[in-house]
Design an enzyme around this catalytic site. Structure first.
Site, PDB file in Angstrom:
ATOM      1  N   LEU A   1       0.804  -1.144   0.060  1.00 19.97           N
ATOM      2  CA  LEU A   1       0.056  -0.058   0.077  1.00 19.97           C
ATOM      3  C   LEU A   1       0.834   1.196  -0.081  1.00 19.97           C
ATOM      4  O   LEU A   1       1.912   1.369   0.636  1.00 19.97           O
ATOM      5  CB  LEU A   1      -0.761  -0.108   1.440  1.00 19.97           C
TER       6      LEU A   1
ATOM      7  N   ASN B   1      -1.686  -5.051  10.572  1.00 14.77           N
ATOM      8  CA  ASN B   1      -1.466  -6.005   9.808  1.00 14.77           C
ATOM      9  C   ASN B   1      -1.001  -7.419  10.618  1.00 14.77           C
ATOM     10  O   ASN B   1      -0.395  -7.259  11.654  1.00 14.77           O
ATOM     11  CB  ASN B   1      -0.202  -5.753   8.839  1.00 14.77           C
TER      12      ASN B   1
ATOM     13  N   HIS C   1       1.708 -10.438  10.021  1.00 12.49           N
ATOM     14  CA  HIS C   1       2.884 -10.976   9.312  1.00 12.49           C
ATOM     15  C   HIS C   1       3.580 -12.405   9.581  1.00 12.49           C
ATOM     16  O   HIS C   1       3.755 -12.323  11.079  1.00 12.49           O
ATOM     17  CB  HIS C   1       4.122 -10.023   9.402  1.00 12.49           C
TER      18      HIS C   1
ATOM     19  N   GLN D   1      -1.741 -20.261  15.467  1.00 16.64           N
ATOM     20  CA  GLN D   1      -1.442 -19.174  16.437  1.00 16.64           C
ATOM     21  C   GLN D   1      -2.088 -17.838  15.917  1.00 16.64           C
ATOM     22  O   GLN D   1      -2.187 -17.008  16.801  1.00 16.64           O
ATOM     23  CB  GLN D   1       0.138 -19.107  16.687  1.00 16.64           C
ATOM     24  N   GLU D   2      -1.607 -17.550  14.491  1.00 13.05           N
ATOM     25  CA  GLU D   2      -2.248 -16.309  13.952  1.00 13.05           C
ATOM     26  C   GLU D   2      -3.482 -16.135  14.494  1.00 13.05           C
ATOM     27  O   GLU D   2      -4.096 -15.037  14.875  1.00 13.05           O
ATOM     28  CB  GLU D   2      -1.915 -16.214  12.504  1.00 13.05           C
TER      29      GLU D   2
HETATM   30  C1  GAR Z   1      -1.018 -15.587   6.771  1.00 10.31           C
HETATM   31  O1  GAR Z   1      -0.098 -16.576   7.322  1.00 10.31           O
HETATM   32  C2  GAR Z   1      -0.186 -14.146   7.093  1.00 10.31           C
HETATM   33  O2  GAR Z   1      -0.002 -13.924   8.257  1.00 10.31           O
HETATM   34  C3  GAR Z   1       0.130 -13.983   5.704  1.00 10.31           C
HETATM   35  O3  GAR Z   1      -0.697 -14.632   4.585  1.00 10.31           O
HETATM   36  C4  GAR Z   1      -1.326 -15.708   5.364  1.00 10.31           C
HETATM   37  C5  GAR Z   1      -2.823 -15.434   5.019  1.00 10.31           C
HETATM   38  O4  GAR Z   1      -3.651 -16.579   5.379  1.00 10.31           O
HETATM   39  N1  GAR Z   1       0.420 -12.430   5.394  1.00 10.31           N
HETATM   40  C6  GAR Z   1       1.548 -12.025   4.841  1.00 10.31           C
HETATM   41  O5  GAR Z   1       2.367 -12.977   4.295  1.00 10.31           O
HETATM   42  C7  GAR Z   1       1.293 -10.597   4.541  1.00 10.31           C
HETATM   43  N2  GAR Z   1       2.619 -10.137   4.043  1.00 10.31           N
HETATM   44  P1  GAR Z   1      -5.266 -16.360   5.352  1.00 10.31           P
HETATM   45  O6  GAR Z   1      -5.694 -15.605   4.116  1.00 10.31           O
HETATM   46  O7  GAR Z   1      -5.728 -18.008   5.456  1.00 10.31           O
HETATM   47  O8  GAR Z   1      -5.786 -15.656   6.482  1.00 10.31           O
END
Ligand code: GAR
Length: 196
Positions: A101, A115, A117, A181-182
């Site tokens: 962005l 965000n 990451h 974990q995310e």
């Molecule tokens: C996640 O692992 C997120 O951390 C990563 O993409 C994946 C999306 O998964 N993001 C990045 O790499 C941003 N630079 P999701 O669509 O299943 O949430």
């Protein structure tokens, strides 16, 4: 009511975790907040159907449709702002949104743009984070929720999750473990921001 707008490009599993947590914890009642819309830059993003299944409004701002504009990136970011601002968002959440962005976009949502990451920032900014962590011989990988600043994958860190790297780990296996974990830390970070 504080509106949350989530931007996605793909699977939307983080988006779904946020929507599910918002429902389970009744954010409308306890935080006066709701997921107002999910916007994708890709019409084929799997997450769009998932959002609709949960009754959340979806929009597409297809970045490829700006290819003939004098400045395609600026035209896309401007169109995205227009779409997002219809919801007067308190928070704009990037959840697997794979577009860089422009600084004017980031400035427009200063303090309101976050965000996730898939690395322990400031290590492994950019792409292929898990493969790079394995190749570097790291013993730990993880994920970071951070405020977005004009510089890619920078900005104040809000929450991190740490995941051990096992002997023989593949990037795919590690990514799947980090992703679980995310799904915990992203909704928690959002709830904490909305409380304040
Ligand atoms: C996640 O692992 C997120 O951390 C990563 O993409 C994946 C999306 O998964 N993001 C990045 O790499 C941003 N630079 P999701 O669509 O299943 O949430």
């Amino acid at each position: 009511m504080k509106n949350i707008v989530i931007l996605i490009s793909g699977d939307g599993s983080n988006m779904e975790a946020i929507i599910r947590t918002a429902k389970a914890q009744n954010w409308e009642k306890h935080l006066q907040a709701r997921v107002a819309a999910v916007i994708s830059n890709r019409p084929s993003a799997k997450g769009l159907g998932i959002a609709q299944h949960h009754g959340v409004t979806t929009q597409v701002v297809d970045h490829t449709s700006f290819a003939n504009a004098p400045n395609p990136r600026e035209a896309f970011d401007t169109a995205l702002i227009k779409e997002i601002d219809q919801y007067a968002p308190a928070l704009v959440v990037l959840a697997g949104f794979m577009r860089i962005l422009a600084p004017f976009f980031v400035a427009h949502y200063e303090g309101q743009l976050i965000n996730i990451h898939p690395s322990l920032l400031p290590a492994f900014q950019g792409l292929n984070t898990h493969q790079r962590a394995i190749e570097a011989g790291c013993q730990f990988a993880g994920a970071t929720v951070h405020q977005v600043s004009a510089e890619l994958d920078h900005g104040p860190i809000l929450v991190q999750a740490i995941v051990p790297i096992m002997e023989g780990d593949t990037a795919e296996g590690l990514a799947a473990r980090v992703l679980t974990q995310e799904h915990l830390i992203y909704p928690a970070a959002i709830a904490k921001l909305l409380e304040n």
